[in-house]
Every structure is written in C-alpha cells, then in structure tokens.
Motif scaffolding. Structure first.
Motif, PDB file in Angstrom:
ATOM      1  N   TYR A   1      -3.746   0.803  -0.688  1.00 37.43           N
ATOM      2  CA  TYR A   1      -4.142   0.203  -1.963  1.00 37.43           C
ATOM      3  C   TYR A   1      -5.206  -0.866  -1.749  1.00 37.43           C
ATOM      4  CZ  TYR A   1      -0.036   2.535  -3.827  1.00 37.43           C
ATOM      5  OH  TYR A   1       0.871   3.481  -4.186  1.00 37.43           O
TER       6      TYR A   1
ATOM      7  N   LEU B   1      -8.471   0.837  -1.101  1.00 37.63           N
ATOM      8  CA  LEU B   1      -9.029   1.379  -2.347  1.00 37.63           C
ATOM      9  C   LEU B   1      -9.626   0.273  -3.208  1.00 37.63           C
ATOM     10  CD1 LEU B   1      -6.393   4.056  -3.376  1.00 37.63           C
ATOM     11  CD2 LEU B   1      -8.817   4.444  -2.941  1.00 37.63           C
TER      12      LEU B   1
ATOM     13  N   LEU C   1      -4.964   4.851 -14.945  1.00 40.27           N
ATOM     14  CA  LEU C   1      -5.484   5.407 -13.691  1.00 40.27           C
ATOM     15  C   LEU C   1      -4.641   4.921 -12.514  1.00 40.27           C
ATOM     16  CD1 LEU C   1      -7.929   7.221 -13.330  1.00 40.27           C
ATOM     17  CD2 LEU C   1      -9.294   5.220 -12.789  1.00 40.27           C
ATOM     18  N   LEU C   2      -4.344   3.633 -12.547  1.00 38.80           N
ATOM     19  CA  LEU C   2      -3.592   3.016 -11.464  1.00 38.80           C
ATOM     20  C   LEU C   2      -2.205   3.630 -11.357  1.00 38.80           C
ATOM     21  CD1 LEU C   2      -4.081   0.693  -9.474  1.00 38.80           C
ATOM     22  CD2 LEU C   2      -2.825  -0.785 -11.020  1.00 38.80           C
TER      23      LEU C   2
ATOM     24  N   LEU D   1      -2.441   6.991  -9.829  1.00 44.51           N
ATOM     25  CA  LEU D   1      -2.764   6.854  -8.409  1.00 44.51           C
ATOM     26  C   LEU D   1      -1.533   6.449  -7.609  1.00 44.51           C
ATOM     27  CD1 LEU D   1      -5.530   6.966  -6.889  1.00 44.51           C
ATOM     28  CD2 LEU D   1      -5.338   4.492  -6.758  1.00 44.51           C
TER      29      LEU D   1
ATOM     30  N   ALA E   1       0.872   9.314  -7.340  1.00 47.78           N
ATOM     31  CA  ALA E   1       0.449  10.327  -6.368  1.00 47.78           C
ATOM     32  C   ALA E   1       0.657   9.834  -4.946  1.00 47.78           C
ATOM     33  CB  ALA E   1      -1.019  10.663  -6.607  1.00 47.78           C
ATOM     34  N   VAL E   2       0.200   8.620  -4.678  1.00 48.36           N
ATOM     35  CA  VAL E   2       0.291   8.084  -3.312  1.00 48.36           C
ATOM     36  C   VAL E   2       1.747   7.995  -2.866  1.00 48.36           C
ATOM     37  CG1 VAL E   2      -0.045   6.008  -1.933  1.00 48.36           C
ATOM     38  CG2 VAL E   2      -1.902   6.842  -3.366  1.00 48.36           C
TER      39      VAL E   2
ATOM     40  N   LEU F   1      -3.733  10.797 -14.146  1.00 48.76           N
ATOM     41  CA  LEU F   1      -4.999  10.576 -13.446  1.00 48.76           C
ATOM     42  C   LEU F   1      -6.172  11.073 -14.280  1.00 48.76           C
ATOM     43  CD1 LEU F   1      -4.258  11.438  -9.711  1.00 48.76           C
ATOM     44  CD2 LEU F   1      -5.098   9.287 -10.621  1.00 48.76           C
TER      45      LEU F   1
ATOM     46  N   GLY G   1      -8.911   8.770 -15.976  1.00 49.35           N
ATOM     47  CA  GLY G   1     -10.309   8.910 -15.591  1.00 49.35           C
ATOM     48  C   GLY G   1     -11.214   9.041 -16.797  1.00 49.35           C
TER      49      GLY G   1
END
Lengths: 315, 255, 423
Positions: free
Chosen positions: C298, C301, C347-348, C351, C354-355, C393, C397
């Motif tokens: 993180y 990123l 978005l966060l 993310l 997913a991570v 996501l 986006g």
C-alpha cells in the motif's frame, strides 16, 4: 591451474549474465536519459514468470514466454507510467522507477510468498558437459554462456541492421541528437524500454535457475548492475561489457580465495597478529570482503577516472 | 581611459574533434574599452566567449585577465578574478524571484562565499547592492516576481543584472539584444551603456546598429580567425572585411 | 511603489514556531496508551531524518539512495559512546549524546560526500546507492565493531541523572527527542536562509549559472551534504537512545528508501513537507502494519500515485489551496473534492479487497477460505467475492475519471479568474 580455469569460466558466465542486464540498462539510459531503477526487478520477474510457465509447460517454454511477458510489462510501464512523469524531469523518472521496484518486490511477496521457489535447472541441462583437467564442468553454465553470446550477437545485429538500432546507436554516440528527435519517437522509446526489460527478463530466466529465485534476487543484483554502468562509463555499451566481465570474474575469484592483508604482510616478513592495532581489518579474508569489492572498485574509479572505463560523458 | 590590457588572448585555439573552431586568435582589450565581436554565424564568436569565461578548455594558447594567466581555470575562479558574462540563451534561475536572482550574483563578491552562519535576509550590504542593481536594470518593481514568468525583454534585462551584480570589472555580453523588438533593443542599448560605464565590455552582437552605437572598437571573426580589429569607421571601410564578412553572409543566405 | 521588506513575516514566523513547540510539548497528552508515545518518538526521529534528507533532495537537487549511511553510522558511534559511558570510561550526559551521532555523521559526510558530490543528477543517485551498499557490506564484515547481524545493544540509563533525567521512562525519552527535533528543525530552517542554503537552491536549479557567479557547484553540494549528514547522524543518535539497539538494518537500503519515500510523500518543495511526510509515513508504518501484512504494498502504491499525480507531495497539495482560499473560492471546490474523495474511496476499497484476497490465497496456511474484511465475511474462493471486488474497482475507476475531470475543470476556471484578477 585447474582452479583458475574453472573460476575464470564461472566468472565469464556470470559476467555475461551481468552484461545482459547492464546492456539493457545502458541502452535505455542513453536513449531516454532514464536510469531504470526497476531494471533488476524485471530480472526477478523473468525468473518468477519462467517458474510459473515451467510448472505447466516446462523449462523451454518458460525460456521463450517469460522474457516476452516481461517485455510486455516493460512496455506497459513505459506507456502508462514513465511517459506521464517524463515532463517532470529525470529525477521524477528515477523516483518513479524506484517506486516501481518497491512495488514489484511487494507484489512478488504477495503472489509467490517470501521464500525461495523450487525453480531448478531442467534435467536435460543438468550434469557435466566436459572435463577441465579431470574435473567436470556443469552443462548449465555452458548453456548460460551460449544464451548470453547468442543474445550479444542478436543485440549487435539489431543495433547495426535495424532502423531502431541506428537511432539507438546515434543516441549512444551523440546523446544530444536524441533531443532533436524530440517527442516524435514515443514508440521507439516504448519498444526500447520493453526490449531492455525483456533482456533483463531473459537474464532472470537463466539466472534464476542457476542461482536462486527469491524476492531478494532483485535487491542483490540491482546495485551491482548500477556499479557496472558507472565503472564502464555512463552510456557506453563497450564499457558495460568490459565492466561486466571484470566484476563477474572479480566476484567469482574473491569468494573462493582466503587471502588477507595479514597474509600479505607476513609474506613481506611483517608479522601481524591479534594484538596489532586494527587486527580485524588486516585479518579480513578476501572471501569475506567479496561483497564490498565491486563498490570499492566504483569508488576508486570515481576518484581516479571519473568518466569510467570507456565513458565519454561527464555525469 | 587606462592603457593597460584587461583581457589578452594569445594564439588561442579550440578544436572539437577534428573540427577547428578557433584558429589562433590574438586579441587585446584595454581597460575601460568597449569591444564588439562581429562575424557570420558559425564563425566561433560564442565559442570564443566560452573559452574566455572558462566554460570550455582551450586546445592551445593563453588567456590573461588584468595580466594574470587564467588559462584552464574553472568558470568560478575566473569570475572571482573579476570577469562576468551573460548568455545568448537566457540563463537565469527560473524558479527564484527577481530579487533572489540578483542576490545570487551579489553574494560571492561581497565575501559571503559558502557561509552557513549569516542570515541572508539581514545582510544590509547584500540587500543594498541587490536593490541598486534592480533599480539600474529597471526591474525594481518586479522584485518579487518569479523569474520564469517575466517577459522576454525583462528576462534579458535580468540576465544582464545577474552579470553585473557582482561588480565585475570585465563584462562579457553574448548577443544581449537577440530576439528583441526595435524599441526593446533601443532600451537595452541604453541599459548596457549605463551599467557598463567605466568597465571593460566585450560583446558579441548581430545588430549592426547596436554595434556601431556602443563599441569603441570592433573585431571581425571569420572562420575562427580575427581578420580585423579597428574603430567602427575603419572596419566599415575595410575592403578585406567587406569581402570576407559579406562573402560569409552570402554563403549563409545561400545555405 | 514601495518595496516589500521581510519584516511583516516575522510575527507569523514566531507564531508558527511557537505553535510547533507547543504541539511537541502537548502531543503526549493525547492518550495514556504506551503505543502513542512510541509513535510520537518515532515521528520525532523521522522528522529530523527526513528534513536532513530534504537538504539534499529538495534544496540541493541531489537524489540519494544511501542516506541511512549517515544516520546508521551516527547510531553506531552513539551506541559505543553510550556503552563506554555505561562502563564508566568517561562521563557524558545522555541528553547531549545525539551530538556524538551528529559528529560521526558529519565525519562520514566529509569522507563519502567527497566522492558522491563529485557528480550530480542521475550519477549522484547511483553512486549514493553504491556507497550505501558498500557500507552495509562493511558493517557485516566487521562484527567486532558493528556486532554482526544481531547488532549492538545498550542501556540508556547510565551515570548520575542530570537535572533529574534518567531517561528510564519513555516519556523522558520522548521529550529528549522532541527537544532535539525542535532545535534541529529550527537550525535546518535557518540554514535555508544562509548564503550556502540559497546557493544550494541556485545550484539545484541552474548549476551552470551558479558557476558563472563565482560558486563552485561541487563545493556547494559537498558542504550541503556534510551538513545534511550531521543532522542525519543526530537522528541516528536519537534512534540509538530510543531503541537501545543498533543493527545493520540501521544502514540498510531499506532505511534509505524509507526516508526517501517519507520525504517525497510529504513534499520536497516546501520546508514543512518532510515533517508532514514523516508523520504520515510513521502512521503508515506503525498503524497499518498492525492491520495488514501488505502495508508495504500500500505504501508503494501510495508513493507511485504521488509521483504520478502529485509530484509536489502533500505539502504542495495543501499549499496550492491557499490562493483559492484567499480568493474565497474554495467552497466551489468542495463538491468536486467530495466526489473525487468518494470515487477514491471506492477504488481503494476494491484495491484493498483484491490485495487482501490474493494475499490470503497465496499464504501457505490458507486452509481457511473465509476472511474478515471491514467487518464483512468474505470467501476468497467464491466467485461472487471476486465479482464484487472487480465491480468496485471498475466503478471506482470510472467514477475517478469523471471526478478528476470535474475537479480540474473547476480548478482551471478558478485559477484563470485569480490570474485575471492579479493582472
């Protein structure tokens, strides 16, 4: 003598591998002025991709597919990342690739974990190929040299026979002319960056199998490649070649020698023992000092010949 | 006007690879004199400036400043000996204000060197000298404006301001009026005249009006050689100069 | 028209420094929890370190990948000094021990800086990395002095207490750090206002011109580097006192990279940028690392996003709002900002989802396929979870794209008006 020959061959094969890395770095630097901090990360990605491919399709497929994948990643990085920060100058570009290196390492942790992978030399390349004065020499090392030399020849052909190659050559000898090419050549930049990444990826495929495939492999080889570029002279391919072989041999010889300054002194008849001041310095064995030597070489080079071995530019 | 030489060039040569740019220039400029160097494009005028100011090393020959040999010295040493130059392409500190730009030109000459113990905003002498310089170049009202957003003519004035701020006795101006309009040029000539009062001035210039209005003497440089150095009238009348210089101009026009 | 004098700023300056001192003094009162004190101490040390780093990057234009060399070696010399004091070899107040670290940093700055500052730009960056690696390798090579992998530990409670300070309690150590941080901050700010500090800026912006006004650019970089190394050494000395251990990690590339990231995130163009960066970085490191093992990802990123979209750092993002606030136009930006924030959050979330899911799958002990994310039970092997993350996501986006266009349109309109008003 036998020891010497084997070490020399090992040094050359390692040096050639280093050149696969440093050549890509040098070409990208000359053409775009970008020092790609993430270059060694592409090397690591090459090994990991090759491992992933080899689990399904075998080593040989990995050898072909992984560098191509890394090249694609490189092109995407140039297209969607580097090009954005280009307007902020070279320091911003360097910072971007630094961040990228960081990110790739973490992503590797995330996907493949922190321990080393079982990425090994394929059975058909395992084992000795010939004997040097009675001791066997591994086939894989020979294979490494073969691939590197094939790579060298193809780079040379690409540089002398293709349009992009001519642009790159012009960039190498007259960096200021690239600015005259201006922004009309973003595609050349993208291809060259991708090509450099693919080269690093290929080095990763064969290097990963020969040495170790773990998340630390980028950090361990990256600084050495930078040293090569500085020692060889910024932007000089020939310099990078000589420096790669030099450092490849230096590292291979030094890790297998037990010489120390204390030993050297006693050879001159000066007795140095544990009571002598700075004993721990005199007693360091060459094998222990091996990790420091490339950097020491770089520092000495900067003091006595700041342009590097074959450099023509000032930093 | 003093008779002693401020700048002397003795058989100065410069080669880039196999190309000879400067081929044995001999030149002597008296203290307080204003010399203009003219010549066709590519004659080596800017290169000559770069040699005198230490930007490039000479291939051979010697250069003296007030009798002292300055051959091979780095630019900052030459500057400290009292020679200051401007650039053909505006070369200022774009991210700093006008005042800060001028101050950069002042600090060394007032002896503050690399000091990291003087608070720079409390140095009265620095402040006074910078204010004076800004007055002289007519940028006092633009004191706090960032140099990068000044107009072109203002940037050229600032370029001259940085050059003279340190109080150097020998001033080199490289095409100070390049790219200016008629009125701007006239103002620039007046500016140059006043700020170089009593100093030695060497300038490269294309605008013949500027050259004949300012210079005491003119040197004509063609293909790296000085073919004549004389008063403006004599140079104008010199047939060799007309031949070579206009010939060069014709070639340039043809190219 | 009268010329502006620098006087009017002085009152504002007193207020800013006074408030900073007050903040340092009152910060520990926020909470009794011991980790708050740990956090604050770490922040204080990193503030000094990041400010010293910015003397290179922000003020001198030197991108260094090996700044931990100076703080780390400073820490090693401090630990030896502390141990000698502990053994009674000589007497020295612990309060002033960071000075030992500073002097060690300065000494190595004089040595290594001589080599690195011969060059600038990209080459400087590479050489600084090389020097960093060299020192790291040397540290492992001489275990007698550096203690090998394990490092050297110490005890900061030595000698007779001076003014009642034993430095046993963490609170006393915090105030030691805070005092040093405040003094270092003031000193480094003062340095920016000296001839050397100003010329460092000049050399950063236009080295050639600086040579032609009498300055040897190499010397300017060298001196700036030495001073920076001194403060880095002070930070190292404080970290030695705070942690009571110094190991090879203190000089590692990881540390050097960390200070680079902290400084850049905060902002290199403004003096207070690195302070902000140090605070954010420490929060990231301590707060986030407790929640997730992927915190470095993180952070990476975040750093990349800053390089791409806000190269001036957080400080710059704040500073550019000031003219808008002055023109009383900020309210027009509230709505676009809110939309961008919402899109960013979306978005966060995608993310993070997913991570965390990938991370869970790749862990060796991934028997359990259900993880808790923000109070939700998520099955990482079920398709719907992945679809949800993908949708987040994608939507985030798209929303971000629109929101950023909205922000930039409003922003440019306001900027134009402000410029027109000024002209």
């Amino acid at each position: 003598m036998e020891f010497f020959l084997v070490q020399l061959l090992n040094g050359i094969s390692y040096g050639l591998l280093l050149f696969m890395l440093s050549s890509g770095l040098t070409i990208v630097f000359s053409l775009m002025g970008v020092l790609n901090f993430a270059h060694a990360s592409f090397y690591m990605l090459g090994a990991y991709f090759a491992y992933q491919v080899s689990t399904v399709l075998g080593f040989w497929a990995g050898l072909v597919v992984a560098p191509l994948l890394v090249g694609l990643v490189g092109m995407a990085v140039e297209r969607y990342g580097l090009r954005q920060v280009h307007k902020h100058g070279h320091v911003a570009e360097l910072l971007f690739t630094f961040g990228l290196a960081y990110l790739i390492e973490e992503a590797v942790h995330l996907i493949w974990g922190r321990s080393a992978l079982e990425y090994r030399v394929p059975p058909e390349l395992d084992g000795p190929i010939f004997q040097i004065m009675g001791s066997p020499y591994p086939m894989y090392r020979t294979f490494m040299m073969l691939v590197s030399v094939a790579m060298l020849v193809s780079i040379w052909l690409a540089l002398t026979r293709t349009r992009i190659g001519l642009v790159i050559q012009a960039a190498l000898s007259h960096p200021e002319t690239v600015e005259a090419l201006g922004h009309n050549v973003p595609r050349v930049f993208m291809l060259v960056f991708g090509g450099g990444a693919a080269l690093a990826g290929l080095a990763g495929v064969i290097g990963g199998a020969a040495f170790v495939t773990d998340p630390g492999m980028a950090v361990s080889v990256g600084p050495i490649v930078f040293v090569i570029v500085v020692v060889g002279g910024m932007g000089s391919l020939a310099g990078a070649f000589v420096a790669s072989l030099l450092i490849g041999c230096l590292q291979n010889f030094s890790i297998s020698l037990d010489w120390s300054l204390a030993g050297l002194f006693s050879w001159f008849g000066w007795m140095v023992g544990p009571d002598t001041p700075l004993w721990s310095l005199w007693n360091v064995k060459l094998s222990q000092a091996a990790p420091v030597l490339p950097y020491l070489l770089m520092v000495l080079m900067l003091i006595f010949r700041p342009k590097g071995l074959m450099g023509t530019r000032e930093g | 006007m003093n008779g002693a030489a401020a700048i002397e060039l003795l058989d100065v040569r410069k080669q880039f690879g196999a190309t000879r740019i400067i081929q044995g220039v001999n030149l002597s400029v008296r203290q307080g004199e204003r010399l203009a160097i003219i010549g066709p494009n590519g004659a080596g005028k800017s290169t000559l400036f770069n040699l005198i100011s230490g930007r490039f090393p000479l291939t051979s020959g010697r250069i003296r400043l007030n009798g002292q040999d300055i051959t091979g010295l780095p630019p900052y040493r030459i500057n400290r000996l009292g020679l200051s130059r401007s650039f053909q392409v505006t070369n200022i500190f774009h991210r700093m204000s006008v005042y800060e730009n001028i101050r950069c030109g002042v600090l060394w000459s007032l002896g503050y060197k690399y000091s990291f113990w003087h608070p720079v905003n409390r140095l009265r002498d620095v402040q006074r000298r910078a204010e004076e310089t800004m007055e002289r170049i007519g940028l006092a009202r633009r004191r706090n404006v960032q140099a990068g957003v000044l107009s072109y003519a203002e940037q050229r004035a600032l370029e001259i301001g940085i050059t003279i701020a340190g109080g150097a006795e020998v001033i080199l101006l490289d095409e100070p009026t390049a790219g200016m309009s008629r009125t701007e040029t006239a103002q620039a000539v007046e500016l140059i005249r006043t700020v170089t009062e009593g100093k030695t001035l060497i300038m490269v210039e294309h605008d013949m009006g500027v050259v004949f209005g300012l210079a005491d003497r003119i040197s004509v440089l063609v293909y790296g050689e000085v073919i004549a150095t004389d008063t403006p009238e004599a140079v104008r009348a010199n047939p060799a100069v007309q031949e070579a210089y206009l010939g060069g101009m014709h070639k340039e026009a043809a190219a | 028209m009268s010329t502006l004098r620098y006087r009017p700023l002085d009152l504002g300056r007193w207020i800013v420094w006074g408030a900073t001192a007050l903040l340092f003094a009152l910060a520990p009162l926020m909470s009794d929890a011991s980790f708050v004190l740990t956090l604050l101490s770490q922040m204080g040390i990193l503030i000094i370190f990041a400010l010293s780093y910015n003397m290179l990057l922000g003020q001198g234009g030197m991108l260094s990948f090996g700044h931990a060399v100076y703080s780390g070696l400073g820490a090693y010399f401090t630990v030896h000094a502390l141990n000698l004091v502990g053994k009674g070899a000589f007497w020295f107040p612990v309060t002033l021990l960071p000075l030992v670290g500073g002097l060690a940093g300065l000494a190595f700055g004089l040595i290594f800086g001589y080599v690195t500052t011969k060059k600038s730009g990209t080459t400087f960056a590479m050489i600084s990395l090389g020097i960093g690696e060299m020192v790291y390798a040397c540290v492992l090579m001489f275990p007698a002095f550096f203690g090998g992998e394990g490092g050297i530990s110490t005890n900061r409670v030595v000698g007779e207490p001076v003014l009642g300070l034993t430095y046993g309690p963490a609170l006393q150590v915090y105030y030691l750090i805070a005092a040093w941080a405040f003094v270092s901050m003031a000193a480094m700010f003062a340095l920016t206002q000296t001839p050397l500090g100003r010329m460092a800026n000049a050399v950063r912006d236009n080295p050639e011109r600086a040579e032609f006004v009498g300055y040897n650019t190499q010397r300017v970089r060298y001196l700036q580097m030495c001073l920076s190394a001194f403060f880095a050494g002070v930070a190292g000395g404080l970290s030695c006192i705070n942690y009571e251990i110094v190991s090879a990690e203190n000089v590692s590339a990881l540390r050097s990279g960390g200070v680079l990231i902290a400084t850049f995130i905060g902002g290199v163009g403004l003096f207070f940028g690195p302070i902000l960066g140090a605070i954010v970085f420490t929060l990231f490191a301590i707060a986030l690392s407790g929640f997730t093992k992927a915190w470095l990802l993180y952070l990476g990123l975040f750093f990349l996003a800053m390089v791409l979209y806000a190269p001036g750092g957080l400080a710059w993002l704040i500073a550019i709002q000031i003219p808008v606030l002055r023109a009383r136009r900020f309210s027009e930006l509230l709505w676009p900002y809110a939309l961008a924030l919402a899109a960013g959050l979306m978005l966060l979330c995608g993310l993070i989802g997913a991570v965390e899911m990938i991370y869970h799958l790749s862990l060796e002990s991934a028997e359990e396929s259900v993880i808790a994310l923000a109070g939700l039970e998520v099955d990482v092997r079920a398709l719907p979870s992945w679809l949800a993350v993908g949708a987040l996501l994608a939507a985030g986006g798209v929303a971000m794209r629109h929101a950023s266009r909205f922000v930039s349109a409003r922003w440019h309109a306001i900027q134009q008006d402000i410029q027109r008003g000024a002209a």
